[in-house]
Motif scaffolding. Structure first.
Motif, PDB file in Angstrom:
ATOM      1  N   SER A 257       0.810  -1.214   0.000  1.00 30.93           N
ATOM      2  CA  SER A 257       0.000   0.000   0.000  1.00 30.93           C
ATOM      3  C   SER A 257       0.845   1.266   0.000  1.00 30.93           C
ATOM      4  N   ASP A 258       2.146   1.148   0.367  1.00 31.12           N
ATOM      5  CA  ASP A 258       3.024   2.316   0.361  1.00 31.12           C
ATOM      6  C   ASP A 258       3.408   2.738  -1.053  1.00 31.12           C
ATOM      7  N   LEU A 259       3.086   1.916  -2.055  1.00 29.78           N
ATOM      8  CA  LEU A 259       3.386   2.294  -3.436  1.00 29.78           C
ATOM      9  C   LEU A 259       2.606   3.522  -3.865  1.00 29.78           C
ATOM     10  N   ALA A 260       1.488   3.807  -3.183  1.00 28.14           N
ATOM     11  CA  ALA A 260       0.697   4.984  -3.535  1.00 28.14           C
ATOM     12  C   ALA A 260       1.495   6.265  -3.353  1.00 28.14           C
ATOM     13  N   ARG A 261       2.464   6.269  -2.416  1.00 35.65           N
ATOM     14  CA  ARG A 261       3.287   7.457  -2.236  1.00 35.65           C
ATOM     15  C   ARG A 261       4.135   7.740  -3.470  1.00 35.65           C
ATOM     16  N   TYR A 262       4.633   6.682  -4.106  1.00 32.63           N
ATOM     17  CA  TYR A 262       5.417   6.882  -5.311  1.00 32.63           C
ATOM     18  C   TYR A 262       4.545   7.439  -6.435  1.00 32.63           C
ATOM     19  N   VAL A 263       3.304   6.985  -6.502  1.00 33.97           N
ATOM     20  CA  VAL A 263       2.380   7.535  -7.496  1.00 33.97           C
ATOM     21  C   VAL A 263       2.145   9.014  -7.229  1.00 33.97           C
ATOM     22  N   ASP A 264       1.985   9.376  -5.960  1.00 38.51           N
ATOM     23  CA  ASP A 264       1.779  10.773  -5.597  1.00 38.51           C
ATOM     24  C   ASP A 264       2.990  11.606  -5.989  1.00 38.51           C
ATOM     25  N   PRO A 297       6.576   6.012 -17.786  1.00 41.04           N
ATOM     26  CA  PRO A 297       7.826   5.283 -18.049  1.00 41.04           C
ATOM     27  C   PRO A 297       7.624   3.802 -17.756  1.00 41.04           C
ATOM     28  N   PRO A 298       8.437   2.941 -18.338  1.00 41.67           N
ATOM     29  CA  PRO A 298       8.223   1.492 -18.149  1.00 41.67           C
ATOM     30  C   PRO A 298       8.240   1.059 -16.694  1.00 41.67           C
ATOM     31  N   GLU A 299       9.107   1.675 -15.876  1.00 45.81           N
ATOM     32  CA  GLU A 299       9.184   1.253 -14.470  1.00 45.81           C
ATOM     33  C   GLU A 299       7.987   1.717 -13.652  1.00 45.81           C
ATOM     34  N   MET A 300       7.204   2.672 -14.185  1.00 43.13           N
ATOM     35  CA  MET A 300       6.052   3.191 -13.448  1.00 43.13           C
ATOM     36  C   MET A 300       4.779   2.420 -13.770  1.00 43.13           C
ATOM     37  N   VAL A 301       4.751   1.684 -14.861  1.00 43.60           N
ATOM     38  CA  VAL A 301       3.533   0.990 -15.294  1.00 43.60           C
ATOM     39  C   VAL A 301       3.048  -0.020 -14.251  1.00 43.60           C
ATOM     40  N   PRO A 302       3.882  -0.942 -13.756  1.00 42.67           N
ATOM     41  CA  PRO A 302       3.352  -1.904 -12.767  1.00 42.67           C
ATOM     42  C   PRO A 302       2.925  -1.250 -11.465  1.00 42.67           C
ATOM     43  N   ILE A 303       3.618  -0.194 -11.066  1.00 42.61           N
ATOM     44  CA  ILE A 303       3.228   0.497  -9.827  1.00 42.61           C
ATOM     45  C   ILE A 303       1.874   1.157  -9.998  1.00 42.61           C
ATOM     46  N   TRP A 304       1.673   1.832 -11.137  1.00 40.82           N
ATOM     47  CA  TRP A 304       0.389   2.503 -11.393  1.00 40.82           C
ATOM     48  C   TRP A 304      -0.759   1.496 -11.432  1.00 40.82           C
ATOM     49  N   SER A 319      -9.499  12.215 -11.650  1.00 40.27           N
ATOM     50  CA  SER A 319     -10.037  11.632 -10.429  1.00 40.27           C
ATOM     51  C   SER A 319      -9.040  10.726  -9.717  1.00 40.27           C
ATOM     52  N   GLN A 320      -7.943  10.341 -10.399  1.00 37.95           N
ATOM     53  CA  GLN A 320      -6.944   9.483  -9.796  1.00 37.95           C
ATOM     54  C   GLN A 320      -5.809  10.256  -9.140  1.00 37.95           C
ATOM     55  N   VAL A 321      -5.871  11.574  -9.184  1.00 38.89           N
ATOM     56  CA  VAL A 321      -4.853  12.412  -8.537  1.00 38.89           C
ATOM     57  C   VAL A 321      -5.198  12.510  -7.052  1.00 38.89           C
ATOM     58  N   PRO A 322      -4.342  12.056  -6.146  1.00 42.18           N
ATOM     59  CA  PRO A 322      -4.711  12.030  -4.724  1.00 42.18           C
ATOM     60  C   PRO A 322      -4.620  13.383  -4.035  1.00 42.18           C
ATOM     61  N   SER A 323      -3.796  14.293  -4.519  1.00 39.38           N
ATOM     62  CA  SER A 323      -3.608  15.582  -3.855  1.00 39.38           C
ATOM     63  C   SER A 323      -4.733  16.543  -4.204  1.00 39.38           C
ATOM     64  N   PHE A 324      -5.326  17.141  -3.189  1.00 37.58           N
ATOM     65  CA  PHE A 324      -6.432  18.077  -3.412  1.00 37.58           C
ATOM     66  C   PHE A 324      -5.973  19.303  -4.189  1.00 37.58           C
ATOM     67  N   GLN A 366      -2.628  19.066   4.643  1.00 37.74           N
ATOM     68  CA  GLN A 366      -3.263  17.821   4.236  1.00 37.74           C
ATOM     69  C   GLN A 366      -3.687  17.839   2.780  1.00 37.74           C
ATOM     70  N   GLY A 367      -3.971  19.023   2.241  1.00 38.51           N
ATOM     71  CA  GLY A 367      -4.341  19.112   0.838  1.00 38.51           C
ATOM     72  C   GLY A 367      -3.218  18.783  -0.115  1.00 38.51           C
ATOM     73  N   MET A 368      -1.982  18.709   0.391  1.00 38.54           N
ATOM     74  CA  MET A 368      -0.852  18.364  -0.463  1.00 38.54           C
ATOM     75  C   MET A 368      -0.816  16.880  -0.816  1.00 38.54           C
ATOM     76  N   SER A 369      -1.384  16.039   0.049  1.00 47.37           N
ATOM     77  CA  SER A 369      -1.260  14.594  -0.185  1.00 47.37           C
ATOM     78  C   SER A 369      -2.574  13.836  -0.101  1.00 47.37           C
ATOM     79  N   THR A 370      -3.662  14.458   0.284  1.00 45.04           N
ATOM     80  CA  THR A 370      -4.939  13.761   0.423  1.00 45.04           C
ATOM     81  C   THR A 370      -6.008  14.453  -0.412  1.00 45.04           C
ATOM     82  N   PRO A 371      -7.104  13.762  -0.744  1.00 49.74           N
ATOM     83  CA  PRO A 371      -8.188  14.389  -1.514  1.00 49.74           C
ATOM     84  C   PRO A 371      -8.903  15.499  -0.764  1.00 49.74           C
TER      85      PRO A 371
END
Length: 428
Positions: A257-264, A297-304, A319-324, A366-371
């Motif tokens: 579940s910590d992979l979401a931080r890399y997406v952010d 990028p290729p390394e980001m595809v499996p994480i996404w 809608s998939q952007v987590p930061s408000f 909190q708006g920097m990292s949450t909806p």
């Protein structure tokens, strides 16, 4: 001299129901859904639609003065039931007709939720500070128990907990923490009641530490250091405890579940690059019904695909952007978020209190990292807290004709050099 509390506005016991739903019902419902097995996916807006229906029925049944409607109640209730039946039976046709507007509806969630909070307050009243702290303590206890059980089972502290996402839980607790701040003796003449008990505040702080949310711990540390209760040593101790927990998060084992931080982080980096390459996006924003102009990028595809459960071939959507704040800027341009943020600070500093200042800091961080306001539970609690912080009343000193002091009563502020306020200048 003793200070008399202003007359409390008439409010219903149902005023705190949204807090109970956000801080207790939704986390427990999330917990049950995780162990109930696969089933139909429910919308996060379902509890708030039910509360909106409850408020509508109450508004039909009662006037704002509390007088019951006896003659028109059945007619208005029948009209409301008929309208609800039409929406339920023909919702597919209605959604088909509104299909051209559907890209805009998710992006209007903050406006819809703030409107819900405003209608709730004029119907049932604003929850008081004690209600925020009471339900914040319940959520804090749930966070502590959840962390203890998950650490015992998984030997890890995942960001996606059984009762919800850690950052979203921290956002709810931060709002409740701001409601527990002690009003200062000279908050520019603003009156705020000092409510709550130490146990509530301790459970809120314990819950924040148990979330291990980086943005939540960062905001809690500074809010408590600047506006918290107790002496300098106590505030500094809480500050250091939050930063110690924040440092601990970088030493914990990584979970899926910590992979979401890399997406952010990736979305922030791509968005900043987009703003620098195409400055016009800062003014007009991006089309709401198209995928974002980001290449994976290729390394980001499996994480996404692991985080979003959607193929990278379809691209990234708003809608998939987590930061408000990032989602707000990508969808509407940077001008509207800047205006909203400036308006928030103007409203808060116009009636500056410790709760209002803490809320402004918490919402900004909190708006920097949450909806934030795109998440209905956080939006409802934060919206009600803003209405409570902005409802602080002014007081001034009035004197009895007999020469004895009278209590402070709410009224408009007077200049400090007004001679009528001096006790030795009253008429003989």
């Amino acid at each position: 001299m003793e200070q008399e509390q202003p007359k409390k506005r008439t409010w219903s016991r149902l005023a705190a129901v949204p807090l109970a739903v956000a801080c207790a019902a939704v986390p427990l419902g999330t917990l049950l859904s995780r162990f109930a097995g696969p089933g139909p996916e429910s919308s996060p807006f379902l509890p708030w639609v039910a509360l909106a229906a409850l408020g509508t029925v109450h508004a039909i049944l009662f006037r704002r003065s509390g007088q019951r409607l006896r003659t028109r109640f059945f007619l208005e209730l029948a009209m409301f039931a008929g309208l609800s039946a039409v929406v339920i039976l023909y919702h597919q046709d209605i959604f088909y007709q509104l299909e051209r507007f559907t890209p805009y509806l998710p992006e209007l969630t903050p406006v819809i939720m703030l409107g819900f909070c405003w209608l709730w307050t004029i119907t049932f009243g604003t929850p008081d500070r004690a209600a925020f702290q009471r339900w914040g303590a319940v959520l804090g206890l749930l966070c502590v128990l959840d962390l203890a059980v998950e650490v015992f089972i998984y030997r890890a502290a995942p960001s996606l907990r059984w009762i919800g996402h850690a950052d979203l839980l921290a956002g709810l607790l931060l709002v409740c923490l701001c409601a527990s701040l002690k009003p200062g003796p000279a908050d520019n003449g603003l009156y705020e009641p000092d409510q709550g008990i130490p146990l509530y505040r301790a459970l809120i702080l314990a819950g924040l530490l148990a979330t291990l949310s980086r943005t939540g711990l960062f905001a809690a540390a500074w809010i408590y250091l600047c506006f918290g209760r107790g002496g300098r040593m106590l505030r500094t101790s809480v500050f250091l405890a939050c930063f110690a927990a924040l440092a601990l998060t970088f030493r914990l084992p990584i979970t899926p579940s910590d992979l979401a931080r890399y997406v952010d982080y990736w979305l922030w980096a791509k968005s900043l690059a987009l703003f620098s390459q195409t400055p016009s996006v800062l003014v007009s924003g991006l089309p709401l019904n198209h995928a974002l102009p980001f290449t994976f990028p290729p390394e980001m595809v499996p994480i996404w695909e692991r985080v979003t459960n959607s193929p990278a071939l379809f691209g990234a959507h708003l809608s998939q952007v987590p930061s408000f704040w990032l989602r707000f800027a990508l969808g509407w341009g940077a001008i509207l978020p800047t205006v909203c943020l400036t308006g928030l600070f103007i409203l808060v500093f116009r009636r500056l209190t410790r709760m209002g200042a803490g809320l402004a800091a918490a919402l900004f961080v909190q708006g920097m990292s949450t909806p934030l306001f795109y998440e209905p539970s956080t939006a409802a609690v934060a919206g009600l807290a803003l209405f409570l912080a902005l409802s602080a009343r002014r007081t001034r000193l009035r004197l009895a004709d007999s020469g004895g002091p009278r209590d402070l009563e709410p009224t408009d502020p007077q200049p400090e050099d007004d001679p009528a306020r001096e006790w030795d200048m009253r008429p003989l």
